[in-house]
Design a protein around this motif. Structure first.
Motif, mmCIF file in Angstrom:
data_model
loop_
_atom_site.group_PDB
_atom_site.id
_atom_site.type_symbol
_atom_site.label_atom_id
_atom_site.label_comp_id
_atom_site.label_asym_id
_atom_site.label_seq_id
_atom_site.Cartn_x
_atom_site.Cartn_y
_atom_site.Cartn_z
ATOM 1 N N SER A 147 0.816 -1.216 0.000
ATOM 2 C CA SER A 147 0.000 0.000 0.000
ATOM 3 C C SER A 147 0.848 1.264 0.000
ATOM 4 C CB SER A 147 -0.927 0.023 1.220
ATOM 5 O OG SER A 147 -1.848 -1.039 1.168
ATOM 6 N N MET A 148 1.994 1.211 0.688
ATOM 7 C CA MET A 148 2.805 2.414 0.867
ATOM 8 C C MET A 148 3.958 2.521 -0.122
ATOM 9 S SD MET A 148 2.761 2.625 5.041
ATOM 10 C CE MET A 148 2.815 4.410 5.087
ATOM 11 N N GLY A 149 4.249 1.431 -0.853
ATOM 12 C CA GLY A 149 5.228 1.508 -1.924
ATOM 13 C C GLY A 149 6.678 1.424 -1.514
ATOM 14 N N SER A 150 6.952 1.138 -0.241
ATOM 15 C CA SER A 150 8.338 1.000 0.184
ATOM 16 C C SER A 150 8.403 0.292 1.518
ATOM 17 C CB SER A 150 9.032 2.365 0.286
ATOM 18 O OG SER A 150 8.716 3.016 1.499
ATOM 19 N N TYR A 151 9.523 -0.432 1.727
ATOM 20 C CA TYR A 151 9.734 -1.090 3.004
ATOM 21 C C TYR A 151 9.948 -0.067 4.119
ATOM 22 C CZ TYR A 151 10.369 -5.596 0.617
ATOM 23 O OH TYR A 151 10.180 -6.737 -0.111
ATOM 24 N N THR A 152 10.604 1.042 3.777
ATOM 25 C CA THR A 152 10.901 2.055 4.794
ATOM 26 C C THR A 152 9.615 2.671 5.346
ATOM 27 O OG1 THR A 152 13.019 2.576 3.748
ATOM 28 C CG2 THR A 152 12.104 4.213 5.254
ATOM 29 N N ALA A 153 8.705 3.037 4.453
ATOM 30 C CA ALA A 153 7.436 3.623 4.901
ATOM 31 C C ALA A 153 6.619 2.612 5.684
ATOM 32 C CB ALA A 153 6.643 4.129 3.694
ATOM 33 N N PHE A 175 6.842 -8.797 -5.152
ATOM 34 C CA PHE A 175 7.279 -7.459 -5.546
ATOM 35 C C PHE A 175 8.349 -7.542 -6.630
ATOM 36 C CE2 PHE A 175 5.983 -6.579 -1.087
ATOM 37 C CZ PHE A 175 5.033 -5.612 -1.343
ATOM 38 N N THR A 176 8.338 -6.532 -7.491
ATOM 39 C CA THR A 176 9.466 -6.277 -8.374
ATOM 40 C C THR A 176 10.277 -5.178 -7.727
ATOM 41 O OG1 THR A 176 8.210 -6.876 -10.341
ATOM 42 C CG2 THR A 176 10.186 -5.550 -10.671
ATOM 43 N N ARG A 177 11.534 -5.460 -7.381
ATOM 44 C CA ARG A 177 12.338 -4.539 -6.602
ATOM 45 C C ARG A 177 13.429 -3.905 -7.457
ATOM 46 N NH1 ARG A 177 11.339 -9.215 -4.037
ATOM 47 N NH2 ARG A 177 10.426 -9.214 -1.935
ATOM 48 N N THR A 178 13.598 -2.617 -7.298
ATOM 49 C CA THR A 178 14.755 -1.918 -7.844
ATOM 50 C C THR A 178 15.363 -1.116 -6.698
ATOM 51 O OG1 THR A 178 13.580 0.111 -8.475
ATOM 52 C CG2 THR A 178 13.573 -1.699 -10.071
ATOM 53 N N THR A 179 16.431 -0.414 -6.972
ATOM 54 C CA THR A 179 17.073 0.377 -5.907
ATOM 55 C C THR A 179 16.200 1.545 -5.471
ATOM 56 O OG1 THR A 179 18.248 1.668 -7.589
ATOM 57 C CG2 THR A 179 19.403 -0.235 -6.632
ATOM 58 N N ARG A 180 15.242 1.931 -6.323
ATOM 59 C CA ARG A 180 14.441 3.117 -5.999
ATOM 60 C C ARG A 180 12.940 2.860 -5.874
ATOM 61 N NH1 ARG A 180 16.933 8.191 -9.493
ATOM 62 N NH2 ARG A 180 19.065 8.099 -8.650
ATOM 63 N N SER A 181 12.486 1.679 -6.261
ATOM 64 C CA SER A 181 11.047 1.461 -6.242
ATOM 65 C C SER A 181 10.699 0.048 -5.828
ATOM 66 C CB SER A 181 10.441 1.752 -7.627
ATOM 67 O OG SER A 181 10.899 0.796 -8.568
ATOM 68 N N LEU A 182 9.460 -0.106 -5.412
ATOM 69 C CA LEU A 182 8.915 -1.386 -4.990
ATOM 70 C C LEU A 182 7.546 -1.499 -5.641
ATOM 71 C CD1 LEU A 182 9.650 -3.726 -2.956
ATOM 72 C CD2 LEU A 182 8.159 -2.555 -1.339
ATOM 73 N N THR A 183 7.396 -2.435 -6.592
ATOM 74 C CA THR A 183 6.161 -2.548 -7.352
ATOM 75 C C THR A 183 5.589 -3.952 -7.218
ATOM 76 O OG1 THR A 183 7.068 -0.999 -8.971
ATOM 77 C CG2 THR A 183 5.103 -2.233 -9.630
ATOM 78 N N LEU A 184 4.270 -4.038 -7.012
ATOM 79 C CA LEU A 184 3.610 -5.334 -6.904
ATOM 80 C C LEU A 184 3.659 -6.069 -8.239
ATOM 81 C CD1 LEU A 184 0.501 -4.267 -4.822
ATOM 82 C CD2 LEU A 184 2.187 -5.949 -4.079
ATOM 83 N N THR A 185 3.974 -7.362 -8.203
ATOM 84 C CA THR A 185 3.871 -8.199 -9.386
ATOM 85 C C THR A 185 2.389 -8.490 -9.649
ATOM 86 O OG1 THR A 185 3.984 -10.241 -8.100
ATOM 87 C CG2 THR A 185 6.080 -9.293 -8.838
ATOM 88 N N PRO A 186 2.018 -9.036 -10.809
ATOM 89 C CA PRO A 186 0.604 -9.398 -11.044
ATOM 90 C C PRO A 186 0.062 -10.326 -9.961
ATOM 91 C CG PRO A 186 1.809 -9.444 -13.102
ATOM 92 C CD PRO A 186 2.833 -9.219 -12.035
ATOM 93 N N GLU A 187 0.878 -11.330 -9.560
ATOM 94 C CA GLU A 187 0.443 -12.221 -8.477
ATOM 95 C C GLU A 187 0.339 -11.446 -7.157
ATOM 96 O OE1 GLU A 187 2.599 -14.407 -11.629
ATOM 97 O OE2 GLU A 187 3.119 -12.690 -10.350
ATOM 98 N N GLY A 188 1.287 -10.512 -6.971
ATOM 99 C CA GLY A 188 1.270 -9.714 -5.752
ATOM 100 C C GLY A 188 0.045 -8.831 -5.642
#
Length: 330
Positions: free
Chosen positions: A39-45, A73-86
């Motif tokens: 929901s918040m788009g990041s582990y930190t938040a 999740f699809t993870r990059t150094t700057r973003s966290l995006t839900l996969t279709p299954e996610g």
């Protein structure tokens, strides 16, 4: 030693039950971390909202992914995006957690005395000038309630962030929430006595064009505040060419008190400055009353004793503060 009882088997059963309980708690922790991070788009938040570390959130999600056998999740150094299954599992996780929260709230309402943690969200000016000063008395009245006041001009999802009561300004529509209009507040123009002595006091909103003005930019939208005046039986809005624009009401009022010019704000914000003689109301005959401050709370909190108690106090403090502040602008 005891006929008919297998001691080793009994220990194994207790151990297995304990392990199952631990695994159940780990699964629940993983679902909570996953739902919040999604929901918040990041582990930190997510970690900040759960009061744990980002690495704890990451590990919980990783364990959940291993158990389910899918990447969430699809993870990059700057973003966290839900996969279709996610995305599919995220909606289910949210429903599960909301059901669990409803059960918790039903248990809370079984206790007639207000208790537990009460999470309140409000915009900065209302939180600072109206709600915060009333909280010590509220706590003395209901000592079993722990108050968690969160001040932010950004709108947040009350259900997702587990907010019990929110106070918001503006027209709002959310079918998941119950709401109650609070006492109207007055918008009036203010300036410091020194500024007015130097530049003169305008007698009509049209005369503002020759004055220095300070205006507010909303943090939530980036739009500047349109000054309302009641002229000839109708409300007219103007946007002055301001040399100073700020994004917090307290910064605006402080600038006016420092002889920055003329500004428009709610009387409950300016009231302490007026009482100390640092600001005076002007153009009072053109002031506008607004009926757009609303208290909101989730349906699941309807019978919560702490929520009911705070809503009752909220009505009292808004009526008292707004009435007293409006009198200062006359």
């Amino acid at each position: 030693m005891f006929p008919g009882i297998d001691i080793d088997n009994s220990r194994r059963v207790r151990f297995n039950n304990a392990m199952k309980e631990q695994m159940g708690l780990e699964r629940l922790a993983g679902l909570v971390a996953f739902a919040r991070a999604g929901s918040m788009g990041s582990y930190t938040a997510a970690a900040r909202s759960l009061s744990i570390t980002p690495s704890a959130v990451s590990k919980s999600v990783q364990r959940l992914e291993q158990r389910l056998g899918v990447s969430l999740f699809t993870r990059t150094t700057r973003s966290l995006t839900l996969t279709p299954e996610g995305r599919d599992l995220h909606e289910r996780a949210l429903r599960l957690l909301r059901d669990a929260e409803d059960i918790e709230q039903m248990a809370i309402t079984a206790r007639s005395e207000p208790s537990g943690t009460l999470r309140i969200a409000a915009p900065l000016p209302i939180g600072i000038h109206v709600i915060a000063p009333a909280l010590p008395a509220f706590r003395r009245r209901y000592p079993a309630v722990t108050v968690d006041l969160r001040l932010n001009d950004q709108l947040v999802d009350l259900i997702e962030h587990r907010i019990d009561v929110a106070v918001r300004i503006g027209e709002l529509a959310d079918g998941r929430l119950l709401s109650r209009r609070l006492t109207p507040h007055r918008l009036c123009a203010f300036a410091s006595p020194r500024y007015l002595a130097r530049r003169g006091t305008p007698a009509h909103p049209r005369a503002l064009a020759g004055h220095d003005t300070v205006n507010l930019r909303y943090q939530s939208t980036g739009q500047v505040f349109r000054w309302p005046f009641r002229i000839g039986g109708q409300v007219v809005e103007i946007v002055p060419q301001s040399g100073l624009v700020v994004d917090a009401s307290d910064a605006l009022i402080a600038s006016l008190a420092a002889d920055g010019g003329i500004g428009v704000c709610a009387t409950f914000i300016a009231a302490p400055y007026v009482a100390r003689g640092e600001l005076v109301p002007i153009l009072s005959g053109f002031a506008v009353d607004r009926d757009n401050i609303t208290a909101l709370w989730p349906e699941s909190r309807r019978a919560n004793p702490a929520v009911r108690a705070f809503l009752a106090v909220l009505n009292e403090i808004f009526h008292d503060r707004m009435t007293a502040a409006a009198d200062l602008s006359l």
